[in-house]
Design a protein around this motif. Structure first.
Motif, short mmCIF file in Angstrom:
data_model
loop_
_atom_site.label_atom_id
_atom_site.label_comp_id
_atom_site.label_asym_id
_atom_site.label_seq_id
_atom_site.Cartn_x
_atom_site.Cartn_y
_atom_site.Cartn_z
N THR A 80 -35.95 28.80 -35.34
CA THR A 80 -35.93 27.75 -36.34
C THR A 80 -35.10 28.21 -37.52
OG1 THR A 80 -38.08 26.91 -35.67
CG2 THR A 80 -37.36 26.37 -37.90
N CYS A 81 -34.26 27.33 -38.04
CA CYS A 81 -33.41 27.64 -39.19
C CYS A 81 -33.69 26.65 -40.31
CB CYS A 81 -31.93 27.57 -38.81
SG CYS A 81 -31.47 28.76 -37.54
N VAL A 82 -33.78 27.18 -41.53
CA VAL A 82 -33.93 26.35 -42.71
C VAL A 82 -32.54 25.83 -43.06
CG1 VAL A 82 -34.57 26.30 -45.15
CG2 VAL A 82 -35.91 27.66 -43.53
N MET A 83 -32.38 24.52 -43.03
CA MET A 83 -31.08 23.90 -43.29
C MET A 83 -30.93 23.47 -44.74
SD MET A 83 -29.97 24.40 -40.35
CE MET A 83 -28.35 23.66 -40.48
N ALA A 84 -32.03 23.10 -45.38
CA ALA A 84 -32.00 22.67 -46.78
C ALA A 84 -33.41 22.72 -47.32
CB ALA A 84 -31.44 21.25 -46.89
N SER A 85 -33.53 22.83 -48.63
CA SER A 85 -34.83 22.75 -49.28
C SER A 85 -34.61 22.29 -50.71
CB SER A 85 -35.53 24.11 -49.25
OG SER A 85 -34.78 25.07 -49.96
N GLY A 86 -35.68 21.80 -51.32
CA GLY A 86 -35.53 21.31 -52.67
C GLY A 86 -36.86 20.92 -53.30
N THR A 87 -36.76 20.15 -54.36
CA THR A 87 -37.93 19.72 -55.12
C THR A 87 -37.89 18.22 -55.34
OG1 THR A 87 -36.81 20.09 -57.22
CG2 THR A 87 -38.10 21.93 -56.33
N ASN A 88 -38.93 17.72 -55.97
CA ASN A 88 -39.07 16.30 -56.34
C ASN A 88 -39.17 15.38 -55.12
OD1 ASN A 88 -39.00 16.78 -59.15
ND2 ASN A 88 -36.78 16.97 -59.04
N TRP A 89 -39.86 15.85 -54.08
CA TRP A 89 -40.11 15.03 -52.89
C TRP A 89 -40.98 13.84 -53.28
CZ3 TRP A 89 -38.62 14.39 -48.01
CH2 TRP A 89 -39.42 13.64 -47.17
N HIS A 90 -40.66 12.69 -52.75
CA HIS A 90 -41.53 11.53 -52.89
C HIS A 90 -41.62 10.85 -51.54
CE1 HIS A 90 -37.51 9.83 -53.56
NE2 HIS A 90 -38.00 8.72 -53.07
N GLN A 91 -42.83 10.48 -51.18
CA GLN A 91 -43.10 9.87 -49.88
C GLN A 91 -42.82 8.37 -49.96
OE1 GLN A 91 -44.07 11.66 -47.15
NE2 GLN A 91 -43.85 9.83 -45.93
N GLN A 92 -42.02 7.88 -49.06
CA GLN A 92 -41.75 6.45 -48.98
C GLN A 92 -42.62 5.87 -47.87
OE1 GLN A 92 -39.72 4.47 -50.88
NE2 GLN A 92 -40.62 2.79 -49.73
N GLU A 93 -43.47 4.94 -48.22
CA GLU A 93 -44.30 4.28 -47.22
C GLU A 93 -43.43 3.34 -46.41
OE1 GLU A 93 -47.40 5.13 -46.56
OE2 GLU A 93 -47.23 6.59 -48.16
N PRO A 94 -43.70 3.23 -45.11
CA PRO A 94 -42.89 2.32 -44.29
C PRO A 94 -43.04 0.88 -44.78
CG PRO A 94 -44.54 3.46 -42.95
CD PRO A 94 -44.72 3.91 -44.36
N ASN A 95 -41.98 0.15 -44.69
CA ASN A 95 -41.98 -1.27 -45.06
C ASN A 95 -42.36 -2.05 -43.81
OD1 ASN A 95 -41.65 -3.72 -46.24
ND2 ASN A 95 -39.42 -3.58 -46.42
N LEU A 96 -43.63 -2.36 -43.68
CA LEU A 96 -44.11 -3.03 -42.48
C LEU A 96 -43.99 -4.55 -42.64
CD1 LEU A 96 -47.36 -0.97 -41.84
CD2 LEU A 96 -45.13 -0.70 -40.76
N VAL A 97 -43.39 -5.17 -41.66
CA VAL A 97 -43.27 -6.63 -41.64
C VAL A 97 -43.96 -7.10 -40.37
CG1 VAL A 97 -41.70 -8.59 -41.57
CG2 VAL A 97 -41.11 -6.55 -42.90
N LEU A 98 -44.98 -7.94 -40.52
CA LEU A 98 -45.70 -8.45 -39.37
C LEU A 98 -44.92 -9.58 -38.72
CD1 LEU A 98 -49.30 -8.48 -40.87
CD2 LEU A 98 -48.28 -6.76 -39.39
N MET A 99 -44.96 -9.61 -37.41
CA MET A 99 -44.28 -10.69 -36.66
C MET A 99 -44.86 -12.04 -37.09
SD MET A 99 -42.14 -9.28 -34.42
CE MET A 99 -41.95 -10.43 -33.10
N GLY A 100 -43.99 -13.00 -37.33
CA GLY A 100 -44.41 -14.35 -37.69
C GLY A 100 -44.77 -14.52 -39.15
N THR A 101 -44.60 -13.46 -39.93
CA THR A 101 -44.89 -13.55 -41.36
C THR A 101 -43.59 -13.75 -42.12
OG1 THR A 101 -46.69 -11.97 -41.04
CG2 THR A 101 -45.94 -12.31 -43.30
N PRO A 102 -43.55 -14.74 -43.01
CA PRO A 102 -42.31 -14.94 -43.77
C PRO A 102 -42.00 -13.71 -44.62
CG PRO A 102 -43.98 -16.61 -44.34
CD PRO A 102 -44.58 -15.67 -43.36
N SER A 103 -40.72 -13.37 -44.69
CA SER A 103 -40.34 -12.20 -45.47
C SER A 103 -39.91 -12.57 -46.87
CB SER A 103 -39.23 -11.41 -44.82
OG SER A 103 -38.27 -12.22 -44.23
#
Length: 103
Positions: A80-103
């Motif tokens: 395993t190789c470390v390719m990059a690292s850093g700070t200030n990570w923020h988690q992006q929640e998935p944008n879930l769109v339900l079938m048949g629901t207006p966007s």
């Protein structure tokens, strides 16, 4: 005609290139060693990943509490190789769109 100054510059560039290659190689170790360092030293956990190719897996490890993150590439041989690292990570929640629901 090469002057002594140009030769010195070429020699310095060659040494820097070799040093860079050595540094890049030192960022690799067996996967269990890297994972232990990330979990124990940085409290990072696997945030996600996927196949980069038939022989490589890409992973992103992150610690939401401290904001550190690391990108790993693991080869088929287990290195395993470390390719990059850093700070200030923020988690992006998935944008879930339900079938048949207006966007």
């Amino acid at each position: 005609m090469r002057t002594p100054l140009k030769l010195a510059g070429l020699a310095t560039a060659a040494v820097m290139t070799l040093a860079g290659d050595a540094a890049a190689q030192s960022n690799c170790a067996p996967r269990d060693v890297i994972v232990e360092r990330l979990t124990a030293g940085y409290h990072e956990g696997l945030a996600g990943g996927g196949l980069r190719s038939e022989t490589q897996v890409l992973e992103v490890w992150a610690a939401p509490e401290t904001g550190t993150w690391t990108v790993l590439i693991t080869r088929a041989d287990g290195m395993t190789c470390v390719m990059a690292s850093g700070t200030n990570w923020h988690q992006q929640e998935p944008n879930l769109v339900l079938m048949g629901t207006p966007s």
